[in-house]
Structure formats: C-alpha cells, structure tokens
Design a protein around this motif. Sequence first.
Motif, PDB file in Angstrom:
ATOM      1  N   THR A 156       0.952  -0.916  -0.068  1.00  0.00           N
ATOM      2  CA  THR A 156       0.300  -0.551  -0.142  1.00  0.00           C
ATOM      3  C   THR A 156       0.498   1.116  -0.016  1.00  0.00           C
ATOM      4  N   LEU A 185       0.106   4.656   1.439  1.00  0.00           N
ATOM      5  CA  LEU A 185      -0.601   5.843   1.623  1.00  0.00           C
ATOM      6  C   LEU A 185      -0.069   7.256   1.763  1.00  0.00           C
ATOM      7  N   TYR A 186       1.140   6.573   1.280  1.00  0.00           N
ATOM      8  CA  TYR A 186       1.957   7.839   1.799  1.00  0.00           C
ATOM      9  C   TYR A 186       1.628   9.425   0.374  1.00  0.00           C
ATOM     10  N   GLU A 215      -2.052  11.160  -3.925  1.00  0.00           N
ATOM     11  CA  GLU A 215      -3.890  11.612  -3.190  1.00  0.00           C
ATOM     12  C   GLU A 215      -3.889  11.151  -2.035  1.00  0.00           C
ATOM     13  N   PHE A 216      -4.157  10.604  -0.996  1.00  0.00           N
ATOM     14  CA  PHE A 216      -4.182  11.062   0.062  1.00  0.00           C
ATOM     15  C   PHE A 216      -3.423  12.632   0.707  1.00  0.00           C
ATOM     16  N   ASP A 217      -4.490  12.750   1.286  1.00  0.00           N
ATOM     17  CA  ASP A 217      -4.391  14.720   2.426  1.00  0.00           C
ATOM     18  C   ASP A 217      -3.720  14.577   3.637  1.00  0.00           C
ATOM     19  N   ASN A 218      -4.943  13.583   3.635  1.00  0.00           N
ATOM     20  CA  ASN A 218      -4.051  13.060   4.932  1.00  0.00           C
ATOM     21  C   ASN A 218      -3.949  11.055   6.080  1.00  0.00           C
ATOM     22  N   PRO A 219      -2.427  10.753   4.985  1.00  0.00           N
ATOM     23  CA  PRO A 219      -2.434   9.653   5.158  1.00  0.00           C
ATOM     24  C   PRO A 219      -2.911   9.169   6.370  1.00  0.00           C
ATOM     25  N   ALA A 230      -5.723   7.677   6.940  1.00  0.00           N
ATOM     26  CA  ALA A 230      -6.143   6.579   6.170  1.00  0.00           C
ATOM     27  C   ALA A 230      -5.337   5.349   6.652  1.00  0.00           C
ATOM     28  N   PRO A 238      -2.987   4.108  -3.554  1.00  0.00           N
ATOM     29  CA  PRO A 238      -3.991   4.695  -3.676  1.00  0.00           C
ATOM     30  C   PRO A 238      -5.056   3.710  -5.035  1.00  0.00           C
ATOM     31  N   ARG A 264     -11.112   6.170  -5.600  1.00  0.00           N
ATOM     32  CA  ARG A 264      -9.484   5.728  -4.791  1.00  0.00           C
ATOM     33  C   ARG A 264      -9.157   4.987  -3.798  1.00  0.00           C
ATOM     34  N   GLU A 305      -7.942   2.336  -0.277  1.00  0.00           N
ATOM     35  CA  GLU A 305      -7.407   2.508   0.587  1.00  0.00           C
ATOM     36  C   GLU A 305      -7.238   0.809   0.738  1.00  0.00           C
TER      37      GLU A 305
END
Length: 257
Positions: A7, A9-10, A13-17, A20, A206, A217, A219
């Motif tokens: 994954t 997640l960093y 696309e992730f405003d707040n990893p 997530a 994502p 997206r 997650e």
Amino acid sequence: MIVDTHTHLYLPEFDNPAEAVRRAVDAGVGHMILPNVDLTTVGPMTELHRQFPENTSMAMGLHPTEVDGDFHKALDEAGRLLAGMDGDVVAVGEIGIDLYWDKTWRSEQMEAFGIQCRWALERNLPIIIHCREGLDEVLEVLSSLPEVPRGVFHSFGGSDSDVDRIRSVGDFYFGINGIVTFKNSRLRDVLPHIGVDRLLLETDAPYLAPVPHRGKRNESAYIIHTIAHVASSMGISADELADTTTRNARDLFGLQL
C-alpha cells in the motif's frame, strides 16, 4: 489481524495519510507494508512509518517505471538509502519490469532489477516484484542470479501457466488485490492453482480499488472486500483466509506480529 502487504498511503493522493492508516486499523488491518517508488517518495514514506511504527513496515527500491537511460545515479542513491535503513525495511521493493506503457528502457530495467535483487540477497531480504507485460524479462533476470531471492509477485493477474513458469524459477508468493473482484477478471479461477499457502493480500492503494469502490481512490481499509471475495472463491471463511495470509506475510517479511 489482516496485513496489507502493498500500500502507498503516503502518496499525494492522500491529503491525510495518518487518517487513512487509522481507518485501516479500525477495519481490522493491523499492519501495512509501504513499498517505495522513487527518490521523491522516500521522505513521505519514512514519515508515515515514523508516525505508525507498530502498524507499518517499509520496503526500499526503485520502481521500474522510474528507470531510464540515466538511472544509475538514482539507483546508487536508493542503494545508499537502503544501506542506512537496515533494520527498518522488510523488503527490497517495489522493483521489477514494466513494459506496458514503454519498452524503450527494457535493458535498463532488467539491469536495475538485477542490481536490486542482489541487494536483497546481500541483506537476506525478500523482494517485492512489479511485473507488467514483463514476465519473460523478470524470469530471465531471476534465472541469471547466483541465487533466486524469496519474494512476492505483487498485483498478480496472470494465468495458471504463468504461475507454473514462476514456480519453475522459485517458490514465490502471489499478491492479490482488488483486481480479483472485477467482473471480467479471470484471476479468481487461478486462485486454487496458487493455493492459499502462497497467497498474500494487498490493496496497491491508491490504485485498483475493489468492488464496490472500483473507480475511486483505493485505501487499505478496503482490503476487507478483497478478502470476502477471495474467501468465497476458494470456499473458505474470511477468518481462515485472513489468518493464513497473515501467517504468510509474517513468514516472508519476518514481521513480528
């Protein structure tokens, strides 16, 4: 306990990893492996791991789509970073061959893949293999090594014959993600040929969100949909699948879970 073995997640696309990660943990995903992409992603990846050291592990490598005619400088830096991360990484990855969009740098990708496989052998680490339209090349490189590293074919979407070809080279695991839930996917028919003892679960967030989130997206929290689909296809319970694939992840990556 569920492990998402792949994954990102960093990524931007992730405003707040961090949120997530928390959503994934709330969904039962106790651990997530974060493979690197290129030199620009090392910082965000390590920062997310710093925030969640109990829930994440890192892999370090240079993604094949980041390899071009002047790749040695980036690869040398990735190798230097890997050397400084001993003890903090559980694999070399993601690395491999991707000829889907562009075949221009085929030989360079093969060279970079071979170099990074040797890193893994030197450090007794598994490899996370990205293979898209490049199975011949991946197997050629692996067969040329003094020893075949252990590892996983991430985002596997091949056939029974592809599984057999891979197994003729080494005893690899196969990462299964949201692709298996797609309506026209033939991957569900290949699962019994792989066997649950060589399956790993992943999201590739994502990207590749499973049904019912396809097109959105992805997650790590969404891995529960992939688990339900794979378990149903293989005629086992979701709990059994989660337990077995977590054990597989622990064995391959040396996770202390």
